[in-house]
Design an enzyme around this catalytic site. Structure first.
Site, short mmCIF file in Angstrom:
data_model
loop_
_atom_site.label_atom_id
_atom_site.label_comp_id
_atom_site.label_asym_id
_atom_site.label_seq_id
_atom_site.Cartn_x
_atom_site.Cartn_y
_atom_site.Cartn_z
N HIS A 89 1.06 -1.60 -0.09
CA HIS A 89 -0.10 -0.02 0.05
C HIS A 89 0.67 1.33 0.35
O HIS A 89 2.08 1.78 0.53
CB HIS A 89 -0.46 -0.42 0.96
CG HIS A 89 -1.58 -1.09 1.17
ND1 HIS A 89 -3.83 -0.67 1.30
CD2 HIS A 89 -1.53 -2.54 1.77
CE1 HIS A 89 -3.74 -2.26 1.41
NE2 HIS A 89 -3.38 -2.71 1.17
N LYS A 138 -42.49 62.30 -36.82
CA LYS A 138 -43.69 61.57 -37.18
C LYS A 138 -43.28 61.07 -38.72
O LYS A 138 -43.06 61.88 -39.75
CB LYS A 138 -44.76 62.03 -37.64
CG LYS A 138 -45.89 60.83 -38.20
CD LYS A 138 -47.94 61.48 -38.01
CE LYS A 138 -48.71 60.44 -38.52
NZ LYS A 138 -48.00 59.21 -38.99
N ASP A 184 -43.69 59.79 -42.46
CA ASP A 184 -44.09 59.02 -43.52
C ASP A 184 -43.77 57.50 -43.94
O ASP A 184 -43.39 57.47 -44.74
CB ASP A 184 -44.88 60.24 -44.68
CG ASP A 184 -45.27 60.09 -45.44
OD1 ASP A 184 -46.35 59.35 -45.27
OD2 ASP A 184 -44.94 60.76 -46.53
#
Length: 781
Positions: free
Chosen positions: A119, A488, A490
């Site tokens: 181990h 605005k 057109d």
């Protein structure tokens, strides 16, 4: 039994071996001599993995059925050539002198002591007195509880592998030689024990949360029935695990054996634990045939693997012609990285790349990463890219593979949940994208990407359809400070739905205008992967730079693709954007106008074919209106700065003030012209919806050209009817019987005023309004 000894030379050292015929495994008759012989033969494969590590010997002097003991201290009778390491202990002044097995003679000597099992820890020692060094290995010990076997361990092993490989850690599986298995990964750098232990625990607990029916990370045996324990606690400086190729003390001499991932998959499918049980003889045969399966060789092997993965990438690129990186493979940190790059190539898409095994595994997402779990997005699997590509931004020359601009859209790190040939599952942690996602193939290179988490709490899917808010005709407000003013325009009102960099345009009456106006594809590329809905006006500018409704009319009715392209080139359209209704999964209509405008302006939408309308605040509305008159513009829209966006409603928080008198009308019939216009349209009969029919408001016979008359005749022919749509019908009085039509078609006229009888004075035809339904038409004044 009399003690028998034999003197042998092993690796240039003289050893005295004793009791070679002693049976250590009674069930199989396996002797001590066979144990030593095995360790001598396996030494070339075993020693590289245990060399430099303090060894704990698990000794069985009288065989596996008798008592055993662990020996950490080097035996007093050890030869002076056996290397030892004095390891200091935090709780002991003396420390421990361990055996370190670096060579064949020491390995044979240890086996002669009846050391069946060897181990070792996860760290190595130097030549002097040391404290436990930082770990150089990470391990997960998979231990099946009652009712589970190594078959279940194999399933868990693959899950652990996916996580480790997602963190760019190469890993190797081996059987424990008993009933479980272990997964090892070399650790780059010098991480601390605390960090390694925390990382291993996080992985184990993460997998337990994802697979509670299979995995447990708690050591309590009562929790482990039918499950596999992921023992993360082995990642501690004081812990050891059985060494690779070590024999195990079971009824037969099984070995802790490295295995391939294919063998693990085979064990899963067969359900037979015995396919992963190997004896000493079998292990030696495997090494002859397969070599050392536990050899990480992570530097050279990984580089070779990466080079192979990037072969396709490099074959498609010429480093003399493209600035793209050609091969950097460095990892970006402890967590695997991801990057999403916006790629303006022939078709806009997003490249989704995940760091995996030293390269960026890549998919092209035409619509980006989905935020909604109800919507899957296509993900086209492409070639692996080098790691350095994760920081690449630049322009790939046109004509080269992937030509176009590349910029990083998001980046971060991810947690890997699963990586298999037919499924990749990750948790992303980015600045724009976070959450759990899965990618899966559908056909060939085509995959899908799916969000597994619920959508973010405030997320709203992009609606398929919204109705624009409408303004009320009126006069300028008396108090300027509460209002903002816009020009605005057109043109034709259009809602733009932008998703995955693609634009879909819809008129007020839900007509799809996308094909008629290819001009605005650039808008989608500019917005990119941010799904949004915009409100705006489509206009076509005349030579004087002012909106020209007549030119726009030419664009509205064309369906032929080639004709659309020609008109788009001759009369390019512009999209003037004045509001944003939805962005990044968030509905914005409930926000005040000022807040929406701030969001819109931060989008910085300005390009060759689109612009953000200017909003005039804290100014005089009269001054703005006067400026529109001077510039020949249609008028202004006044909007309350605290107004919400009321979908589909006309509201006095938006007021339109026009310089030009225009009125939308419904065509109810037509009269024939005289002379050379016999059989053609002389005038149109106009109405406004009222009750079940139209209220007659007069007729218009000017403003047409011959092409207009022909188009109108073609349009009105299919809706001809004998019944007058006007109520009462007696309002229409013509010398010759008119041609009545069903009231389905909307147009627009310019006029001087309304008469006392409710008719339009001096109307002039402006054009059709296919973006309006008859039900939209109301009296403007």
């Amino acid at each position: 039994m009399a003690r028998s000894e034999v003197r042998v030379s092993v690796g240039g050292r003289e050893l005295t071996l004793s009791n070679l015929n002693k049976v250590l495994f009674p069930e199989t008759g396996f002797t001590k001599g066979q144990l030593i012989d095995y360790y001598v033969k396996v030494a070339p494969a075993m020693l590289p993995h245990i060399a430099g590590r303090p060894v704990t010997l698990k000794r069985y002097p009288n065989g596996v059925d008798e008592k055993f003991f662990y020996e950490k201290h080097v035996p007093a009778h050890a030869p002076d050539w056996v290397r030892t390491a004095h390891v200091a202990s935090s709780d002991s002044e003396k420390g421990i002198d361990y055996v370190v097995i670096d060579d064949l003679p020491t390995l044979a000597w240890a086996a002669n002591l009846g050391s069946i099992e060897l181990h070792v820890p996860l760290w190595s020692v130097g030549r002097r007195r040391v404290l436990p060094a930082p770990p150089d290995l990470l391990v997960f010990d998979l231990d099946p509880g009652e009712g589970a076997t190594i078959v279940e361990c194999c399933t868990v092993a693959e899950l652990v592998r996916d996580v480790l490989e997602g963190a760019s850690l190469d890993c190797r599986p081996k059987t424990s030689g008993s009933k479980g298995m272990q997964i090892y990964a070399p650790l780059p750098g010098r991480p601390t024990w605390e960090k390694t232990r925390a990382q291993s625990r996080e992985i184990a607990e993460q997998l337990e949360r994802q697979h509670p029916e299979l995995i447990v990370s708690n050591m309590r045996k009562t929790l482990r029935r039918g499950k596999v324990l992921i023992d993360w606690s082995q990642n501690h400086q004081s812990k050891t695990t059985v060494g690779v190729y070590s024999v195990r003390a079971r009824q037969s001499p099984t070995v802790s054996t490295p295995v391939t991932w294919d063998e693990i998959t085979h064990c899963q499918k067969s359900g037979d634990p015995s396919v992963l049980e190997f004896t000493t003889d079998q292990v030696l045969e495997r090494i002859d045939e397969l070599g050392d399966l536990f050899s990480f060789g992570h530097t050279s092997a990984t580089k070779q693997k990466q080079a192979q993965a990037l072969k396709t990438y490099r074959s498609k690129r010429d480093p003399a012609k493209t600035p793209e990186p050609m091969g950097g493979t460095s990892s970006t940190g402890s967590h695997p990285s991801f990057v999403i790059q916006e790629h303006h190539a022939r078709a806009l898409h997003w490249d989704f790349r995940l760091e995996h095994n030293g390269v960026l595994v890549s998919w092209a997402l035409p619509k980006g990463v989905p935020q909604d779990p109800k919507t899957n997005h296509l993900a086209v699997h492409t070639e692996d890219h080098p790691m350095d590509y994760g920081s690449f931004e630049g322009s790939i020359p046109q004509g080269e593979y992937g030509g176009g601009d590349v910029r990083i859209w998001d980046h971060g790190h991810y947690e890997l949940e699963k990586w298999r040939a037919n499924e990749v599952m990750v948790v992303l942690h980015g600045s724009k994208v976070s959450g759990r996602y899965v990618l899966f193939p559908t056909d060939g290179k085509n995959w899908m990407i799916h969000r597994m988490d619920p959508a973010p709490e405030d997320y709203t899917p992009l609606p398929e359809r919204v109705r624009p808010m409408l303004a009320t005709p009126g006069k300028l407000p008396s108090k300027d400070g509460d209002w903002a003013y816009e020009i605005k325009w057109d043109g034709v009102r259009a809602i733009a739905y932008v998703d995955g960099g693609r634009v879909r345009l819809q008129s007020r009456n839900d007509k799809d205008l996308t094909a008629a106006f290819p001009d605005f594809r650039e808008l989608g590329a500019t917005i990119g992967a941010r799904p949004c809905i915009l409100d705006g006006e489509i206009v076509v500018l005349g030579e004087d730079g002012k909106p020209n409704f007549g030119l726009l009319q030419r664009r509205l009715h064309v369906v032929n693709t080639n004709a659309i392209k020609k008109l788009a080139a001759d009369y390019p359209a512009s999209y003037v954007i004045f509001d944003v209704m939805h962005l990044d999964g968030r509905r914005l209509t409930g926000l005040p106008y000022d807040d929406r405008r701030k969001i819109l302006e931060e989008l910085n939408l300005s390009g060759g074919s689109f612009t953000t309308a200017e909003s005039f605040r804290d100014v005089s509305g009269a001054d703005i209106l006067r400026a529109t008159v001077e510039n020949g513009l249609e008028g202004v829209i006044a909007k309350r700065r605290d107004s919400l966006y009321l979908e589909g409603k006309r509201n006095d928080t938006w007021v339109k003030v026009k310089n030009i008198q225009t009125q939308e009308v419904v065509i109810g019939g037509w009269t024939e012209g005289a002379g050379n216009r016999t059989g053609s349209i002389g005038a149109l009969l106009l109405g406004i919806p009222a009750g079940r029919g139209l209220r007659y408001v007069g007729k218009v016979g000017t403003g047409f050209n011959e092409r207009d008359r022909k188009e109108l005749l073609d349009l009105l022919g299919p809706v001809t009817t004998k019944k007058s749509p006007f109520v009462p019908a007696s309002d229409v009085s013509e010398p010759a019987p008119p041609h009545f039509v069903r009231p389905k078609i909307v147009g627009e006229v310019q006029y001087a005023a309304w008469t006392m009888a409710g008719h339009l004075r001096h109307p002039s035809w402006r054009g059709l309004r296919p973006d309006k339904e008859p039900s939209d038409v109301v009296v403007e004044e």
